[in-house]
Design an enzyme around this catalytic site. Structure first.
Site, PDB file in Angstrom:
ATOM      1  N   HIS A 260     114.284  12.641  39.875  1.00  0.00           N
ATOM      2  CA  HIS A 260     113.449  12.012  38.783  1.00  0.00           C
ATOM      3  C   HIS A 260     113.679  10.880  37.983  1.00  0.00           C
ATOM      4  O   HIS A 260     114.914  10.708  37.847  1.00  0.00           O
ATOM      5  CB  HIS A 260     113.201  13.068  37.872  1.00  0.00           C
ATOM      6  CG  HIS A 260     112.251  12.831  36.543  1.00  0.00           C
ATOM      7  ND1 HIS A 260     110.942  13.023  36.715  1.00  0.00           N
ATOM      8  CD2 HIS A 260     112.394  12.369  35.577  1.00  0.00           C
ATOM      9  CE1 HIS A 260     110.248  12.557  35.634  1.00  0.00           C
ATOM     10  NE2 HIS A 260     111.273  12.137  34.822  1.00  0.00           N
TER      11      HIS A 260
ATOM     12  N   SER B  60     110.962  19.194  28.516  1.00  0.00           N
ATOM     13  CA  SER B  60     109.465  18.684  29.225  1.00  0.00           C
ATOM     14  C   SER B  60     109.921  18.118  30.567  1.00  0.00           C
ATOM     15  O   SER B  60     109.314  18.740  31.588  1.00  0.00           O
ATOM     16  CB  SER B  60     108.853  17.580  28.120  1.00  0.00           C
ATOM     17  OG  SER B  60     107.865  16.876  29.032  1.00  0.00           O
TER      18      SER B  60
ATOM     19  N   ASP C 269     103.631  22.438  29.016  1.00  0.00           N
ATOM     20  CA  ASP C 269     104.415  20.937  28.855  1.00  0.00           C
ATOM     21  C   ASP C 269     103.135  20.144  28.772  1.00  0.00           C
ATOM     22  O   ASP C 269     103.048  19.177  27.895  1.00  0.00           O
ATOM     23  CB  ASP C 269     105.165  20.647  29.822  1.00  0.00           C
ATOM     24  CG  ASP C 269     105.805  19.213  29.812  1.00  0.00           C
ATOM     25  OD1 ASP C 269     106.391  18.865  28.704  1.00  0.00           O
ATOM     26  OD2 ASP C 269     105.349  18.219  30.611  1.00  0.00           O
TER      27      ASP C 269
ATOM     28  N   LYS D 123     109.200  20.392  34.520  1.00  0.00           N
ATOM     29  CA  LYS D 123     108.488  20.041  35.469  1.00  0.00           C
ATOM     30  C   LYS D 123     109.223  20.225  37.147  1.00  0.00           C
ATOM     31  O   LYS D 123     108.775  20.471  37.771  1.00  0.00           O
ATOM     32  CB  LYS D 123     107.886  18.612  35.316  1.00  0.00           C
ATOM     33  CG  LYS D 123     106.776  18.724  34.169  1.00  0.00           C
ATOM     34  CD  LYS D 123     106.341  17.309  33.771  1.00  0.00           C
ATOM     35  CE  LYS D 123     107.075  16.778  32.934  1.00  0.00           C
ATOM     36  NZ  LYS D 123     106.458  15.762  31.874  1.00  0.00           N
TER      37      LYS D 123
ATOM     38  N   ARG E 259     102.217  16.087  21.217  1.00  0.00           N
ATOM     39  CA  ARG E 259     103.398  15.489  20.617  1.00  0.00           C
ATOM     40  C   ARG E 259     102.998  13.958  20.517  1.00  0.00           C
ATOM     41  O   ARG E 259     103.403  13.205  19.591  1.00  0.00           O
ATOM     42  CB  ARG E 259     104.553  15.462  21.363  1.00  0.00           C
ATOM     43  CG  ARG E 259     105.194  16.890  21.354  1.00  0.00           C
ATOM     44  CD  ARG E 259     106.350  17.265  22.415  1.00  0.00           C
ATOM     45  NE  ARG E 259     107.462  16.037  22.686  1.00  0.00           N
ATOM     46  CZ  ARG E 259     107.694  15.863  23.666  1.00  0.00           C
ATOM     47  NH1 ARG E 259     107.492  16.338  24.762  1.00  0.00           N
ATOM     48  NH2 ARG E 259     108.780  14.919  23.835  1.00  0.00           N
TER      49      ARG E 259
HETATM   50  N1  URA Z   1     108.557  12.328  29.713  1.00  0.00           N
HETATM   51  C1  URA Z   1     108.089  13.496  30.130  1.00  0.00           C
HETATM   52  O1  URA Z   1     108.068  14.085  30.981  1.00  0.00           O
HETATM   53  N2  URA Z   1     108.202  14.136  28.886  1.00  0.00           N
HETATM   54  C2  URA Z   1     108.416  13.787  27.548  1.00  0.00           C
HETATM   55  O2  URA Z   1     108.656  14.333  26.590  1.00  0.00           O
HETATM   56  C3  URA Z   1     108.737  12.483  27.578  1.00  0.00           C
HETATM   57  C4  URA Z   1     108.727  11.676  28.663  1.00  0.00           C
END
Ligand code: URA
Length: 436
Positions: free
Chosen positions: A82, A183, A161, A187, A168
């Site tokens: 990632h 977050s 999320d 994923k 957010r």
């Molecule tokens: N990228 C994400 O996937 N989540 C966040 O909270 C901030 C950046």
């Protein structure tokens, strides 16, 4: 349990129990906890933080909030990669085939670009015919057959999320290292990763502007991984200037193909080998990092990684001829050179400004619904510290209208600083964070 009490607890700096965290995530996902309570809680988290145990619990509750991909039918350790997002970051296009050529299964779900940063899925779509949508069965079968599949995020992964991130975004609560870390990690975990390699970008074009902030995020994510039994390593890499020279979808695919042919820019090649070697180590393939890196270097030089990319394109319906003839990729109608106004040394190529200039051209999108133009972008002609002479080419703009070309040219001029004095070559890699 009442949400109002949990908000008050967090406001007062108390630690939630695992049951309380699960109550919050479940309630918010299902709608029994309203946005106004969730935003008050998120703000309390921004101000008070979460303990490592709470952060891990939040991550797992979000990962479990929807579908979870089961990759257990694919033999071997599934290592996901990632990147926290950058400009010109086509690393996945190189690392995916490279690692797959080493026999490590790559079952990758990637995103689209938003704002000034690009996305792997958009880049792949610049290859004619390339299908980024696959059923679960097709996705898994392809990884079993050829060792690699790269598809768009599909299905109902981490709905908690999705909902919380959107909230957010509009309540000034993105800036919490614990919320960002959970977050991202939720994923990856829901996408089936056994182990995770994180490329945390640092600099003007990145989410994290300083090494200290990036390192804190990296440590938090590595600690989550340790707590939930997913080996995680984070590499901090530079995003003060774009990665490589190409910014824009087809231009980036072209550069990735050059890299897979052993003729890529030094920084992209170095980052791909570093990330790939960590992935091989996470998969338990080599005793030492140096061996892993050497193995990958051989796979680049022998053409095996490029061959794997060709197989990936074929399996997903794309035109494989682009691998040997990148001129088949979409190309913009107008080219405009950006010329240096003075001689000296490149002191700065502001990644965020270059990213924004590429959005002006249509290479990126400002809203999720926007269509992007795959052939447009920017090809830089130098990196920070390179010497330039007045009148020489700093970059070429690829545009589909003369007006957008001129606007982008002006923005690129504003993004590049030239100094009369020599400039030190900046770091590409800062540090690596792994569990101790
Ligand atoms: N990228 C994400 O996937 N989540 C966040 O909270 C901030 C950046």
């Amino acid at each position: 349990m009442r949400m109002v009490d949990l908000i008050a607890d967090k406001r007062d700096g108390k630690e939630h129990s695992p049951e309380e965290i699960r109550f919050i995530v479940k309630g918010y996902t299902e709608g029994s906890i309203p946005d106004y309570q969730m935003s008050a809680w998120a703000m309390a988290v921004v101000l008070r933080g979460l303990t490592p145990r709470e952060t891990a619990e939040l991550t797992m509750a979000m990962a479990a909030s929807g579908e979870q991909l089961d990759l257990s039918g694919i033999p071997g350790v599934k290592v996901d990669k990632h990147s926290t997002g950058g400009v010109g970051d086509k690393t996945t296009l190189v690392v995916g085939p490279l690692v797959a050529a080493a026999g490590i299964p790559v079952a990758k779900m990637s995103g689209r670009g938003l704002g000034h940063t690009g996305g792997t899925i958009d880049k792949l779509e610049s290859i004619a015919g390339f299908q980024v949508e696959r059923t679960r069965e097709q996705f898994l079968a392809q990884v079993r057959d050829i060792g690699i599949a790269v598809i768009g995020q599909s299905g109902n992964l981490t709905p908690a999320d999705k909902k919380l991130y959107a909230l957010r975004d509009v309540t000034a609560t993105v800036e919490s290292v614990h919320l960002i870390a959970s977050s991202i990690m939720s994923k990856k975990i829901s996408a089936g990763a056994d182990a995770i390699l994180l490329d945390v970008k640092v600099g003007s074009g990145a989410f994290m502007k300083t090494v200290e902030a990036a390192e804190e995020l990296a440590r938090t994510m590595v600690e989550i991984g340790r707590q939930v039994g997913r080996k995680t390593v984070a590499v901090l890499s530079d995003m003060n200037q774009p990665l490589g020279y190409a910014v824009g979808n087809a231009l980036e695919v072209r550069e990735a193909i050059a890299c897979l042919s052993g003729k890529g820019p030094d920084d992209l090649t170095e980052l791909a080998l570093t990330i790939g070697a960590h992935m091989l180590m996470l998969a338990g393939r080599h005793e030492t990092f140096a061996q892993a890196r050497e193995h990958l270097q051989e796979l680049l030089e022998s053409g095996a990684a490029k061959e794997k990319f060709r197989q990936l394109i074929a399996a997903q319906g794309g035109d494989t001829r682009v691998v040997d003839d990148p001129s088949l990729l979409p190309e913009a109608a107008y080219k405009l050179d950006v010329l240096a106004e003075q001689s000296g040394f490149i002191a700065k190529i502001d990644a965020e400004k270059i990213g924004r200039a590429s959005v002006v051209l249509g290479a990126g999108r400002l809203t999720k619904e926007m269509e992007i133009d795959l052939g447009v972008g920017i090809l830089l002609n130098g990196k920070v510290a390179d010497p330039v002479t007045a009148g020489s080419r700093l970059a070429t703009v690829y545009a589909n209208s003369p007006e957008s070309a001129e606007t982008a040219r002006r923005e690129i001029m504003a993004a590049i600083e030239i100094s009369a004095e020599p400039v030190e070559r900046p770091n590409l890699l800062y540090t690596t964070v792994a569990a101790t």
